[in-house]
Design a protein around this motif. Structure first.
Motif, PDB file in Angstrom:
ATOM      1  N   ILE A  47      -4.970  -2.738   9.443  1.00 57.66           N
ATOM      2  CA  ILE A  47      -6.080  -2.008   8.839  1.00 57.66           C
ATOM      3  C   ILE A  47      -7.316  -2.210   9.708  1.00 57.66           C
ATOM      4  CG2 ILE A  47      -7.545  -1.827   6.796  1.00 57.66           C
ATOM      5  CD1 ILE A  47      -5.109  -2.908   5.179  1.00 57.66           C
TER       6      ILE A  47
ATOM      7  N   ALA B  53       0.832  -1.204   0.000  1.00 60.79           N
ATOM      8  CA  ALA B  53       0.000   0.000   0.000  1.00 60.79           C
ATOM      9  C   ALA B  53       0.864   1.251   0.000  1.00 60.79           C
ATOM     10  CB  ALA B  53      -0.919   0.012   1.229  1.00 60.79           C
TER      11      ALA B  53
ATOM     12  N   TYR C  37      -7.658   1.972   5.274  1.00 58.59           N
ATOM     13  CA  TYR C  37      -7.202   1.605   3.934  1.00 58.59           C
ATOM     14  C   TYR C  37      -8.261   1.992   2.914  1.00 58.59           C
ATOM     15  CZ  TYR C  37      -5.779  -1.627   0.121  1.00 58.59           C
ATOM     16  OH  TYR C  37      -5.409  -2.196  -1.073  1.00 58.59           O
TER      17      TYR C  37
ATOM     18  N   GLY D  47      -1.308  -3.982   5.984  1.00 62.01           N
ATOM     19  CA  GLY D  47      -0.720  -3.315   4.837  1.00 62.01           C
ATOM     20  C   GLY D  47       0.757  -3.058   5.061  1.00 62.01           C
TER      21      GLY D  47
ATOM     22  N   HIS E 151     -11.780   0.517   6.573  1.00 62.83           N
ATOM     23  CA  HIS E 151     -11.488   0.633   5.150  1.00 62.83           C
ATOM     24  C   HIS E 151     -12.566   1.417   4.422  1.00 62.83           C
ATOM     25  CE1 HIS E 151     -13.767  -3.343   5.168  1.00 62.83           C
ATOM     26  NE2 HIS E 151     -14.492  -2.594   4.352  1.00 62.83           N
TER      27      HIS E 151
END
Length: 303
Positions: A138, A123, A208, A255, A141
């Protein structure tokens, strides 16, 4: 629409695991962990003991992975006294797949009813506190794949029935994969934090944002994404973890910050650099996965 009508049959796909990996793996009482390995993170696959490899495209209805750094295989084996079912590489929207198609490998894994699902990805870092090489749990999201916010309209064969049931329900999911279930399991997050403290590497929390790609974000897009509250941006993960969570599975997404997507930074991202950073961070990711594996063994012992 049923699974059979679009060439993908979940019970048949799971039966291929039994045929290839054998009864010892499929019928073992050891906990089962499902792991998704993103761009450049395939090095973890080398630590899986006695792996059996099954290419995605050897299962009707699944597609080969074409992205660089993605092997496009299921790996079934053992690590730290747990069974591991790993996706070595994944499918992406930018490869031309619908949400339904790119989540089919996760549907197969979910049909195995794993005790844990760990989804990893490369990421871009939008949060200036992050550094290249950091791992980020994460805990929230934002889904913007195919230009859709949150809801992914696609029929999905149900993965709610145990894989031991030979007549898996063909009931489809609702139109939206999004649900109110948490997608960051607290117990797994604690295990990951312990691994980071013991290993001396950085581990943060972040939101994310999933976009279609394959282009890296422009400076203007970075400013927009930051204003939305995103800490990371990538091209995957949300459909997979949403499906697993909806199936009632305990999930954790991680990530790897492979580049900093800072609006006023002169740096530009290149896929080769992303793969290099991911490979370097692979050992830290492996430490987290092993810590979660040990937590599963402990939970089974306490049970």
């Amino acid at each position: 629409m049923t699974a059979e009508s679009h060439g993908f049959e979940l019970p048949w796909a799971i039966e291929q695991f039994r045929t290839r990996a054998g009864d010892e793996f499929m019928d073992s009482s050891l906990p089962l962990m499902a792991v998704v390995l993103g761009s450049g993170l395939g090095g973890f696959a080398e630590s899986i003991e006695s792996p059996t490899a099954i290419r995605y495209d050897s299962i009707p209805g699944l597609s080969a992975s074409t992205a660089s750094g993605h092997r496009g295989e299921f790996l079934l084996g053992w690590i730290d006294s747990v069974r591991v079912l790993a996706m070595a590489g994944r499918l992406h929207a930018y490869e031309g797949h619908s949400i339904d198609e790119l989540t089919r490998p996760m549907a197969v894994m979910a049909g195995m009813r794993p005790s844990a699902v760990v989804v990893s990805c490369a990421a871009g870092g939008l949060n200036p506190r992050f550094r290249v090489g950091d791992l980020v749990l994460i805990d929230e999201h934002i889904g913007m794949l195919h230009g859709q916010m949150g809801a992914f309209g696609a029929d999905r064969p149900s993965v709610l029935s145990p894989s031991s049931n030979p007549n898996l329900s063909e009931t489809v999911f609702a139109n939206a994969f999004r649900c109110g279930r948490p997608t960051c399991d607290n117990g797994f997050a604690e295990a990951a934090s312990r691994a980071a403290r013991e290993g001396g590497f950085r581990l943060s929390l972040g939101t994310y944002l999933a976009v279609s790609g394959p282009n890296y974000e422009t400076r203007a897009e970075c400013r927009m994404m930051k204003s939305w509250g995103a800490d990371l941006v990538g091209m995957s993960t949300v459909p997979e973890v949403a499906l697993a969570s909806r199936a009632g599975l305990r999930t954790l997404s991680i990530g790897v910050v492979t580049n900093m997507a800072i609006p006023d930074s002169p740096a530009t991202a290149a896929h080769e650099d992303v793969l290099a950073v991911s490979n370097a961070a692979g050992k830290n990711l492996e430490s987290v996965v092993r810590a979660i594996a040990r937590s599963l063994v402990q939970e089974q012992g306490n049970g």
